[in-house]
Design an enzyme around this catalytic site. Structure first.
Site, mmCIF file in Angstrom:
data_model
loop_
_atom_site.group_PDB
_atom_site.id
_atom_site.type_symbol
_atom_site.label_atom_id
_atom_site.label_comp_id
_atom_site.label_asym_id
_atom_site.label_seq_id
_atom_site.Cartn_x
_atom_site.Cartn_y
_atom_site.Cartn_z
ATOM 1 N N LYS A 126 0.860 -1.193 0.000
ATOM 2 C CA LYS A 126 0.000 0.000 0.000
ATOM 3 C C LYS A 126 0.888 1.232 0.000
ATOM 4 O O LYS A 126 2.024 1.168 0.473
ATOM 5 C CB LYS A 126 -0.877 0.019 1.265
ATOM 6 C CG LYS A 126 -2.098 0.909 1.147
ATOM 7 C CD LYS A 126 -3.250 0.172 0.494
ATOM 8 C CE LYS A 126 -4.432 1.059 0.236
ATOM 9 N NZ LYS A 126 -5.600 0.262 -0.185
ATOM 10 N N ASP A 166 -7.110 4.353 -4.511
ATOM 11 C CA ASP A 166 -7.709 4.247 -3.166
ATOM 12 C C ASP A 166 -8.296 5.628 -2.903
ATOM 13 O O ASP A 166 -8.516 6.395 -3.865
ATOM 14 C CB ASP A 166 -6.652 3.851 -2.116
ATOM 15 C CG ASP A 166 -7.279 3.406 -0.792
ATOM 16 O OD1 ASP A 166 -7.722 2.252 -0.693
ATOM 17 O OD2 ASP A 166 -7.372 4.234 0.151
#
Ligand code: NDP
Ligand code: 2IT
Length: 444
Positions: A126, A166
């Site tokens: 991430k 995201d």
């Protein structure tokens, strides 16, 4: 003290000021107790859990860019490459002022198990930045994305680490980042997913997280003899996940009566007008207050409040820790039957425990929102074979993946005596494959 608790203590001690990361680690490791008990000696000797909670690599970098007034601004960029046991690191890039290392680590850690649950060969990672896209011009967004990618490009690659969207990162940002990667590396590869359709994007990736959330929720309800058609649904958020969750819920015959953004929320008793919501959020990038102009019978409220509206199904799709114990109590008092997490870790620990204790069907994020990253992996496959699949093909694969995923999670919960506890089921089912791969690959 049990091995699991020793590792949790160490994570808390060695990673101070990262409460979201502690929360995610605790939830996963405590669920794994029954599996750990079966292999305790070997896991301890090989420090398997210590390796699992330590990212393989994390980079933190300066992101300087110039705003429209000629002022230089500096943000911090992150990429946490958490675990590559089963495939290249894969996970989104969050652009939001609340981003810090602990947030990226919690998301990267969750991503390991989510990606494993998809059944596709993707590891966990991430990244993101504390850059705030709100109120920025297109040129400022491009300047930031180009600077961010200038450093990130040194650490990623189609077979190494493949970022995606995201919060705050959608098709526009991925486009600017892809352009800069190509320019710097002179390679047209599938290094990012969520790309535009003319340059290697996959049909149905935009819809995938929200659609997948509904496919798996529908399957869970079906297995409990409940038809989703005719049910009332409350959704939080008004971004990518929320919009396509609302769209699919309505296609399946449910009525979605709420959505929200960071300033307020909408109650529309006639059902949310998705076309209007898309126009406000995807085209105008405006506030939800604009919704009333198109739907005068709807209500707009400042602040938080979607969980006060009576519903059968609650779908938190905004951000972490947005559904608290008081919200859970209100949902239960109003007769909710299922809560499925579209966002990552939107339900607090105590709210999750309460919902489960009340017998509410509770589907955790790493199962419920896995459709987004699963379709990203399908985009990688299409890029590798340099072909495009139709919308119907990708959507059918997504549906198959989500239905399978539900049954794998359900089976894992049953196998260890936690029938109906999908938190335990998802953590165990996701962990087993990663554990096997880590053990087979030696001490790395
Ligand atoms: P978007 O940026 O498209 O939308 C986020 C939405 O949530 C916006 O309505 C935003 O409101 C609201 N929101 C964000 N942060 C906060 C906050 N701190 N407080 C209140 N509201 C907030 O993001 P996505 O829809 O892509 O992501 C939503 C969630 O889903 C995140 O948890 C993400 O990690 C998760 N997720 C996303 C996937 C994807 O494919 N995009 C895949 C799987 C999970 P505002 O615009 O006013 O800030
Ligand atoms: O949280 C997530 O799964 C995502 N933001 C999607 C990641 C991806 O690589 O598609």
């Amino acid at each position: 003290m049990s091995y699991v608790n020793e590792v949790i203590d160490r994570v808390i001690r060695e990673n101070p000021n990262e409460p979201e990361f502690h929360q995610a680690v605790k939830e996963v490791l405590l669920s794994l107790e029954p599996v750990v008990a079966e292999h305790e000696e070997q896991f301890r000797r090989d420090a398997l859990l210590e390796r699992l909670v330590n990212p393989e690599r994390q980079v933190k970098f300066r992101v300087p860019w110039i705003d429209d007034k000629g002022q230089v601004r500096v943000n911090t960029g992150y990429r946490v490459q958490f675990n590559s046991a089963i495939g290249p690191y894969k996970g989104g890039l969050r652009l939001h002022p609340s981003v810090n290392l602990g947030i990226i680590k919690f998301l990267g850690f969750e991503q390991i198990f989510k990606n494993s649950l998809t059944g596709l060969p993707i590891g966990g990672g991430k990244g993101g930045s504390d850059f705030d896209p709100k109120g920025k011009s297109d040129r400022e967004i491009m300047a930031f994305c180009q600077s961010f990618m200038t450093e990130l490009s040194k650490h990623i690659g189609a077979d190494t680490d493949v970022p995606a969207g995201d919060i705050g990162t959608g098709a526009r940002e991925i486009g600017y980042m892809f352009g800069q990667y190509k320019r710097l590396c002179n390679q047209f590869t599938g290094v990012l997913t969520g790309k535009g359709l003319p340059f290697g994007g996959s049909l149905a990736r935009t819809e995938a997280t929200g659609y997948g959330l509904l496919y798996i929720t529908q399957e869970m309800l079906r297995c409990h003899g409940i038809d989703i058609a005719g049910k009332t649904v409350c959704v939080s958020g008004a971004g990518n996940v929320a919009i396509y969750a609302i769209e699919k819920a309505q296609q399946l015959g449910a009525k979605v009566v709420t959505c929200s953004d960071s300033t307020g929320w909408i109650y529309d008793p006639d059902g949310i007008d998705v076309a209007l919501l898309k126009e406000i959020k995807e085209v105008k990038r405006a506030r939800l207050t604009e919704y009333l102009a198109g739907r005068p019978d709807a209500q707009y409220h400042e602040g938080k409040g979607v969980w006060s509206v009576p519903c059968d199904i609650a779908l938190p799709c905004a951000t972490q820790n947005e559904l608290h114990l008081a919200d859970a109590k209100q949902l239960v008092a109003n007769g909710v039957v299922a809560v499925s997490e579209g966002a990552n870790m939107p339900t607090t620990e105590d709210a999750t425990a309460y919902l489960q204790a009340q017998g509410i069907l509770f589907l955790p994020a790493k199962a419920a929102n896995a459709g987004g990253v699963a379709t990203s992996a399908l985009e990688m496959s299409q890029n590798s074979e340099r072909l495009h699949w139709t919308f119907e093909e990708v959507d059918a694969m997504l549906k198959g993946i989500m239905v399978n995923l539900y049954h794998n999670v359900d089976d894992a919960a049953k196998k260890y005596g936690f029938d109906g506890n999908y938190v335990v089921g998802a953590n165990i089912a996701g962990f087993e494959k990663v554990m096997e791969a880590m053990m087979a690959q030696g001490i790395v």
